[in-house]
Enzyme design. Structure first.
Site, PDB file in Angstrom:
ATOM      1  CB  SER A  38     178.381  95.796   7.629  1.00 31.33           C
ATOM      2  OG  SER A  38     177.359  96.520   5.875  1.00 31.33           O
ATOM      3  CG  ASP A 325     174.712  90.214   2.147  1.00 31.52           C
ATOM      4  OD1 ASP A 325     174.887  90.771   1.464  1.00 31.52           O
ATOM      5  OD2 ASP A 325     174.869  90.210   3.128  1.00 31.52           O
ATOM      6  CG  HIS A 328     177.061  93.531   3.132  1.00 27.69           C
ATOM      7  ND1 HIS A 328     176.133  93.546   3.996  1.00 27.69           N
ATOM      8  CD2 HIS A 328     177.152  94.935   3.290  1.00 27.69           C
ATOM      9  CE1 HIS A 328     175.823  93.628   4.351  1.00 27.69           C
ATOM     10  NE2 HIS A 328     176.852  94.983   4.941  1.00 27.69           N
TER      11      HIS A 328
END
Length: 365
Positions: A38, A325, A328
């Protein structure tokens, strides 16, 4: 997936022609192929039945086209690095390719939640683990060879391969509360297991045509809001950081071996641990106000749950935050990290950074 590969190749042809004309007979970056999780996913999970998705607001709040599946308020480190290389945005393999005003110069195969091991992130549902990402790339190469013929190898040799993998093998595997991995492997043994598998995967990319690789090590995983928010400490979780350091030490060793054993191979190790630690420890010098607090999330340090889709975004100035977040970084941090990789000193010998990596001739040239 075959349709995606065919569409990608039609656009890679345009990029190949542009890169050849621009190179003037010397080495130039022709394209960028992105693999990992991600941290660099550009939306490959959007069409999957999975919980690992970021195709909703407030993700993409600062990205020109809004929420795209990127786990960030803006661009990932792959986006920023591509911009420094003069490339257009690299689209996801599992998406719709479109021809814009700029030549198409690469494919992003990264999948949020995925890892080096096939069972990492399986709690989320469908994903593309590294093995599957490599298979998808190999399908693209098959189509390229069918259309581009012998020029395929030369085109791939002038392309950059960016790989950011391994975080989920810890966060969403080894460190899960009910994981059986710690019973079977010590931290040192698990790092060796991961890197041994990773080395085989990197060799597979080499034999599929890759020559210039930027391999990101693990950052200080224990400094993520998700790790700090889950404990009682106000600072980084040292035990988790030590696991990342074990992985990185093994990774550096395997990359040295690959550089020595594979003809024309250039594997450049990217010490993201040092970069991230420097920014976190000296956050105010970089213009940040919050070294551990996530901009978007729920719970202690906003690290318990990821950005909820319906609640209002509490952080107005995202550039003040290192973390977007619980897991990340923000666009602001990604821009710093990409610049370090592009122009910094990643190692003492040449190539020292990405700029030199894409400019240096291969040994047989």
């Amino acid at each position: 997936m075959r349709a995606n590969s065919a569409a990608a190749v039609l656009l890679l042809l345009a990029c190949s022609a542009a890169a050849t004309a621009e190179a003037g007979g010397g080495p130039a970056v022709a394209a960028m192929f992105v693999f990992g999780d991600s941290l660099v996913d550009a939306g490959n999970n959007n069409g999957l039945v999975t919980l690992a998705k970021a195709d909703y607001s407030p993700y993409g709040v600062d990205f020109p086209s809004g929420a795209t599946g990127r786990f960030c308020n803006g661009g990932t480190v792959a986006d920023h690095l591509g911009e420094l290389l003069g490339l257009p945005l690299i689209p996801p393999y599992n998406g719709r390719f479109s021809v814009g005003s700029s030549p198409f110069c690469g494919v992003n195969y990264a999948s949020a939640g995925s890892g080096i091991l096939g069972d990492s992130g399986k709690l989320f549902g469908a994903l593309f683990p590294m093995e599957r990402q490599i298979q998808n790339f190999q399908r693209t190469v098959e189509e390229m060879r069918a259309r581009m013929g012998e020029s395929t190898e030369e085109f791939l040799s002038r392309s950059l391969f960016l790989i950011c993998a391994g975080s989920n093998d810890y966060i969403n595997n080894y460190l899960l509360p009910l994981s059986d991995k710690p019973k079977a492997y010590s931290g040192a043994a698990y790092a060796k297991l991961l890197v041994r598998r990773f080395g085989i995967q990197l060799e597979s990319l080499y034999w599929s045509g890759g020559r210039r690789f930027l391999i990101a090590g693990l950052g200080p995983l224990g400094c993520m809001p998700s790790q700090i928010g889950a404990g009682n400490s106000s600072g980084c979780v040292d035990a988790t950081n030590r696991l990342a350091q074990l992985f990185n030490a093994n990774l550096r060793s395997i990359l040295r071996r690959l550089n020595d054993s594979l003809r024309d191979a250039r594997f450049l190790y990217w010490d993201t641990y040092s970069t991230s630690s420097d920014v976190i420890n000296n956050f105010s010098l970089y213009g940040f106000r919050y070294p551990h607090l996530a901009c978007c999330g729920v719970g202690r340090e906003r690290g318990k749950f990821a950005c909820p889709p319906l609640l209002p975004l509490e952080c107005g100035n995202r550039s003040e935050f290192i973390f977007w977040d619980p897991f990340h970084p923000t666009d602001a941090f990604n821009a710093i990290a990409a610049r370090r990789a592009f122009d910094g000193r990643l190692q003492r010998r040449s190539p020292m950074n990405v700029r030199e990596l894409v400019q240096l001739p291969l040994r047989h040239q």
